[in-house]
Structure formats: C-alpha cells, structure tokens
Design a protein around this motif. Structure first.
Motif, PDB file in Angstrom:
ATOM      1  N   SER A  97      83.011  10.379  41.202  1.00 47.69           N
ATOM      2  CA  SER A  97      82.451  11.347  42.159  1.00 47.69           C
ATOM      3  C   SER A  97      80.960  11.622  41.971  1.00 47.69           C
ATOM      4  O   SER A  97      80.203  11.593  42.949  1.00 47.69           O
ATOM      5  CB  SER A  97      83.228  12.655  42.110  1.00 47.69           C
ATOM      6  N   PRO A  98      80.490  11.900  40.733  1.00 47.17           N
ATOM      7  CA  PRO A  98      79.044  12.147  40.600  1.00 47.17           C
ATOM      8  C   PRO A  98      78.194  10.946  41.002  1.00 47.17           C
ATOM      9  O   PRO A  98      77.121  11.107  41.592  1.00 47.17           O
ATOM     10  CB  PRO A  98      78.865  12.449  39.107  1.00 47.17           C
ATOM     11  N   PHE A  99      78.698   9.756  40.723  1.00 50.46           N
ATOM     12  CA  PHE A  99      77.936   8.548  41.071  1.00 50.46           C
ATOM     13  C   PHE A  99      77.995   8.284  42.576  1.00 50.46           C
ATOM     14  O   PHE A  99      77.032   7.766  43.142  1.00 50.46           O
ATOM     15  CB  PHE A  99      78.471   7.353  40.274  1.00 50.46           C
ATOM     16  N   GLN A 100      79.109   8.651  43.213  1.00 49.78           N
ATOM     17  CA  GLN A 100      79.212   8.476  44.657  1.00 49.78           C
ATOM     18  C   GLN A 100      78.288   9.431  45.402  1.00 49.78           C
ATOM     19  O   GLN A 100      77.817   9.117  46.491  1.00 49.78           O
ATOM     20  CB  GLN A 100      80.666   8.676  45.113  1.00 49.78           C
ATOM     21  N   ARG A 101      78.019  10.605  44.811  1.00 56.78           N
ATOM     22  CA  ARG A 101      77.059  11.532  45.426  1.00 56.78           C
ATOM     23  C   ARG A 101      75.638  10.982  45.325  1.00 56.78           C
ATOM     24  O   ARG A 101      74.817  11.203  46.211  1.00 56.78           O
ATOM     25  CB  ARG A 101      77.151  12.901  44.771  1.00 56.78           C
ATOM     26  N   LEU A 102      75.342  10.277  44.224  1.00 58.24           N
ATOM     27  CA  LEU A 102      74.005   9.702  44.043  1.00 58.24           C
ATOM     28  C   LEU A 102      73.796   8.445  44.879  1.00 58.24           C
ATOM     29  O   LEU A 102      72.702   8.214  45.396  1.00 58.24           O
ATOM     30  CB  LEU A 102      73.779   9.354  42.565  1.00 58.24           C
ATOM     31  N   ILE A 103      74.840   7.618  44.967  1.00 60.37           N
ATOM     32  CA  ILE A 103      74.728   6.335  45.651  1.00 60.37           C
ATOM     33  C   ILE A 103      75.772   6.283  46.759  1.00 60.37           C
ATOM     34  O   ILE A 103      76.939   5.978  46.508  1.00 60.37           O
ATOM     35  CB  ILE A 103      74.957   5.165  44.668  1.00 60.37           C
ATOM     36  N   PRO A 104      75.370   6.598  47.983  1.00 58.52           N
ATOM     37  CA  PRO A 104      76.346   6.551  49.079  1.00 58.52           C
ATOM     38  C   PRO A 104      76.752   5.100  49.368  1.00 58.52           C
ATOM     39  O   PRO A 104      76.020   4.166  49.030  1.00 58.52           O
ATOM     40  CB  PRO A 104      75.585   7.171  50.258  1.00 58.52           C
TER      41      PRO A 104
END
Length: 189
Positions: A146-153
């Motif tokens: 989740s945190p990485f998906q917020r940074l990299i759509p």
C-alpha cells in the motif's frame, strides 16, 4: 565435528527455524489483520498459542502487534545460538547472542515479506477473481504494498509497486540488518 554431529546440528537448526517461522507468521498475520476464520490462520494460532502463552501473561493483550510472538521467536533463536555454542565448544557472550537473535528474526521477517510479495504477484497473474485459498496472500501482502502503491501509481495498468517494495526490503536487509550483524561479527574478533 563428526557427520552425525553435523546431521544433528542441521536437524536442530531446521526445527528451530520452523518454530521461528511459525511465530513470525503469527505476528505477521495479526499485524495485517488476516481473517482469523481461515483454516491456515486458525492452525498457526493453535500451534503457537502454547509458545506465546507465558509472555502473554506478562505483556499487554495483543491487538495488532503480537509482541509475544516476536519475543518468543527471539528467545528460540537465542537458545539455538547457545546450543550451537555448546555443541561446537564455543562460548558466545550475551551481546552476541542478543545481536544474533535480533538479526535472524529481522532477516526472517523481511524474507517473509519478500516471498509474500512474490507469491501475491504470481497469484495475481494466475488466479482471477476471489479464491479463499489465495486471498490470504493478498491480505498479508497488501499492507506491505500500500505505501508503495501510493508513491507509484499503476502505469498503463501495470503495478510496479512490488518491484520497489522488493528493492526496499532487500536494501533494508543489506544495510540495516547487515550493519547490526557486522557489529556482532566484530564481537567475535
């Protein structure tokens, strides 16, 4: 050490590693709010409850963070280090035992996160739709991603966040855990 001794040492290390893995899986399942009605989760809870029970009487009741599972895993690892020292006629200091326990538990937890991401990515390609047997991997991997998906759509329908998450996990193992382990190695010299 004789081949029989080496075989015995391997067996002890394997069994201790299995216990530690199970305890860390318990910690991780509780931390990621996995559905506790799932048969695998119920099994892990039943197997690890006797191991965590003594620390659960001392520590506050676990909610999201099951610290008794982590501390029990560290205690099992510390006992393993002491046993290895005894079997190999070596004496390890308290500092080295603590550092070894912390680094091994951290490494196994980070390895678990790495493999959960790999499994979840493969299952997302293979298994379409909801499957209760594979949903547990998604439930455990999603909080990591989740945190990485917020940074990299997603780009063009392709989610690159697992690649970045894997890089972050491996860098943490190399830099953070490696630095702590190196401190322990310096204690041997």
């Amino acid at each position: 050490m004789s081949p029989v001794g080496q075989g015995g040492l391997f067996l002890i290390q394997f069994l201790a590693g299995l216990v530690i893995f199970t305890l860390l899986l318990r910690f991780f399942m509780r931390a990621t709010y996995v559905d506790w009605r799932h048969p695998i989760v119920t099994f892990i809870a039943k197997v690890t409850n006797p191991l965590c029970a003594p620390l659960n009487t001392i520590l506050p009741k676990p909610h999201r963070w099951d610290w008794s599972a982590i501390l029990t895993a560290m205690l099992v690892q510390a006992l393993l280090v002491i046993l290895i020292g005894f079997l190999t006629d070596r004496s390890f200091g308290v500092g080295l035992i603590v550092i070894s326990s912390v680094t091994e538990v951290m490494n196994q937890l980070l390895d678990m996160m790495f493999w959960l991401i790999i499994i979840q990515v493969i299952l997302s390609w293979v298994s379409q739709g909801y499957n209760p047997n594979t949903a547990i991997f998604d439930q455990m991997a999603q909080p990591i991603l989740s945190p990485f998906q917020r940074l990299i759509p997603p780009m063009g329908g392709l989610d690159l966040s697992p690649i970045v998450a894997i890089i972050a996990i491996k860098l943490t193992q190399i830099v953070v855990v490696g630095s702590i382990a190196q401190l322990g190695q310096n204690m041997l010299l």
